[in-house]
Design an enzyme around this catalytic site. Sequence first.
Site, mmCIF file in Angstrom:
data_model
loop_
_atom_site.group_PDB
_atom_site.id
_atom_site.type_symbol
_atom_site.label_atom_id
_atom_site.label_comp_id
_atom_site.label_asym_id
_atom_site.label_seq_id
_atom_site.Cartn_x
_atom_site.Cartn_y
_atom_site.Cartn_z
ATOM 1 N N ASP A 274 -5.955 20.219 51.458
ATOM 2 C CA ASP A 274 -5.749 19.973 50.657
ATOM 3 C C ASP A 274 -7.061 19.263 50.120
ATOM 4 O O ASP A 274 -7.330 18.518 51.341
ATOM 5 C CB ASP A 274 -4.751 19.665 49.964
ATOM 6 C CG ASP A 274 -4.865 20.542 48.418
ATOM 7 O OD1 ASP A 274 -6.304 20.178 47.342
ATOM 8 O OD2 ASP A 274 -3.987 20.909 47.749
ATOM 9 N N GLU A 622 -1.042 19.485 30.672
ATOM 10 C CA GLU A 622 0.104 19.543 31.886
ATOM 11 C C GLU A 622 -0.929 20.257 33.167
ATOM 12 O O GLU A 622 -2.122 20.955 32.237
ATOM 13 C CB GLU A 622 1.374 20.504 31.702
ATOM 14 C CG GLU A 622 0.526 22.046 31.757
ATOM 15 C CD GLU A 622 1.861 22.887 31.418
ATOM 16 O OE1 GLU A 622 2.957 22.724 32.223
ATOM 17 O OE2 GLU A 622 1.089 24.277 30.960
#
Length: 876
Positions: A274, A622
């Site tokens: 990542d 979010e």
Amino acid sequence: MKTIFTFLIVAVLAGAVSFISAKEEQYTYPFQNPSLTIEVRVNDLVSRLTLEEKVAQMLNSAPAIERLGIPSYDWWNEVLHGVARTPYKVTVYPQAIGMAATFDTTSLEVMADYSALEGRAIYNKAIAEGKSGQRYVGLTYWTPNINIFRDPRWGRGQETYGEDPFLTAMLGRAFVRGLQGDDPKYLKAAACAKHYAVHSGPEPERHVFNAVPSDYDLWDTYLPAFEELVVNAKVAGVMCAYNAFKGQPCCGSDQLMNDILRNQWKFTGYVTSDCWAIDDFFKNHKTHPDAASASADAVMHGTDIDCGTDAYKALVQAVKNGQITERMIDVSVKRLFTIRFRLGMFDPVAMVKYAQTPVSVLESAPHKAHSLKMAQQSMVLLKNEKNTLPLRKNLKKIAVVGPNADNAIAVLGNYNGTPSEIVTALEGIKRKVGPGTQVVYEQAITFTKDTLLAYTNIIPQLSFNGKPGVQAEYFNNKELTGQPVAVRQENNVDHNWQEGETVVGAMKAYNFSARYTTDFTANETGSITFEVEGDDGYRLLVDGKEQLNAWSRNRWGAKNFKLATEKGKKYRLVLEYYQAEGKASIQLRAGNFAKTNFKALARRVKDADAIIFVGGISPQLEGEEMPVDEPGFNGGDRTSILLPKVQTDLMNALKSTGKPVVFVMMTGSAIAIPWEAENVPAIVNAWYAGQSAGTAIADVLFGDHNPAGRLPVTFYRSDNDLPPFGDYSMENRTYRYFKGQPLYGFGHGLSYTTFAYDQLSVPANAQLHAPVPVSVRVTNTGKMDGEEVVQLYISQQVPGFKTPIRAMKGFQRISLKKGESKVVKFKLRPQDLTVIDKDGSAEYVPGTVTISVGGGQPDAQTKKARKTVEGVVALK
């Protein structure tokens, strides 16, 4: 120097088809010869690279190797629900959680196929324009996100296929197959399963968190989808997660990376970290002293790409230090070039059918139609008391209220591309009703507050050096340093760019900055509030004094400043902005705050025949590691799953009119709506439904589409139902282990028609290790054609073993005309009937299995309504 790749393209376009059958001696190096096997070509290429060249290829932005004719390439690209972040206009489908609500693997596979074609067209165009090394134009996509949405507070849960391992695995498999294609030699595009493997928030702690699940939970919940994609779907790539797992960073985990992924599952594809995860080894997890040791360890654990940083540059020194061998570097580099060769990047265009994909596929009619279809399929009718829905199209007046009614940002979700047209709920409703219907709209509130900034058109009040508007200076760096690339006059500050899109002249939206200067002339004595909204960083100076500073922010965010004014006085405004990566946007607006009087609003709309409240939450609240300053939200996650109180209060006021209120809820996660479930007659969960969201919402509200979406997550009643967010135990989580009563369960969804189940066929006895056939008859017993999601669950109670309360092991979305019946068949795989022991091993154990098939989970209510039927099979 002209690359061999460009040479091949030009040659084919010139009609030199002899490349296909050319003799080997026509090539300078064997790796250039497409008649050789990929393995031979890769081995030859890598053998010609220096150590420094090899290491450079292990960064996501791999430089060109000009002496060998290897073009530069950036591995980083996204295709979560359509090609994301590209500078070109593309088709945007519903967010992943919405696509999961379709329970339709066929639709998802088609979506992935269409997205891969659009990605191919973009890549081909980038090659033609000499932009092969630009980010977000490549063919290696870091999708799908198959993490388990174990906790509704996780802001990135919207990117997943929900809370169930089986549903996630089946949808993920369909996505991979659609994206990668079925050509025996070439990949259409390369999918990547992420984030391997135990990763689901909290976002603010993701760089330091250490997940320690039990072996049971690891193999029962967190790994099945990854195993399905690696072993069966043959996914090309895997992304290892930021967090640690049992004390080791995921990208350096003995158990996850070496034992399971490479040894047990025999994964031969590539692994990327990542982005910035390798830095976390020594900066956050503190498991390694420096970049060299962290990088060497990551590579020895099979992590082939360092995304986002240049930590892997230290591998050169690590080899010299004896921390890793060059042969181990070779293994990673070979994996990477294998993927590029499988994508046909070094072969003539005529040999690679996908390389001939035209630009005309971008936003083509079939793609846009499928986006609408999936949006329609994703709509979940949670409640419909007294047949409030569908509404009539010839109503005299409809009131549309709420923060998401006309919010084009919300419908796109995160990790999104940009389409040419976005249809909001308000626009969809306006287009749907007849000319005799009046549609009135009021935003009324924000997501969390009853006070709105009523914007004023300040463009006539802006000037610089006697000219109307704003002076804009653009710099080809993030620091506003040196001479600007361009200086021009603009009407105002209102920009949105995708990364790599042209900003001005030859300057692209990547690592740039801008300064906007103007004089604001006040029209009156009093005050005005300036609002700045931007992505990435910005600051506002008024008469040389800094008033707003969001320079360190790196996600969407807005700030405001109230200025006391004197009529006729000029105020010098200087807005400075920078963009690092991803989307770029900057807006300057102004107005005055006003609190909404709910009673007055109710009086204004009381003559409406129906009131549609469009609320919920938004990807503005979010998402991934976001700086959000709103009650109930933190760092992209939610601190409470309850619908913000201001929305409930407003719906209460609207209910007082006595007119039917319909709640259209947009969200990427489960929201607790106990008051609404009791008091609002009709509720539609609309997710973030993509570019055609408004059309699909209107189709459902007015009955042109019979809803059949189902919840891929549990909608709990309150925060009290949730275990601690940081606890990775599955105890009392998701429908499989939750012991309470949900507000709306996993798999729930209503229809405008009714269905009945009978004639369940299951064998009384079955052999272990053998498939088990199951069939059931489903009948549309209502007055309207419709679709049904037929769901199969199993329940096992085996002494000495922990098992879920129930677990989905099959689903099919079918269409039935009114009065029609169909027999739906399932075949349970032997592994579907195993149980997991405390050490994580799958065991075949004799015993009885209860099989339930129906339109939802089995309970007293569904059985009474003939929505589920049950049978028992004895495994021997």
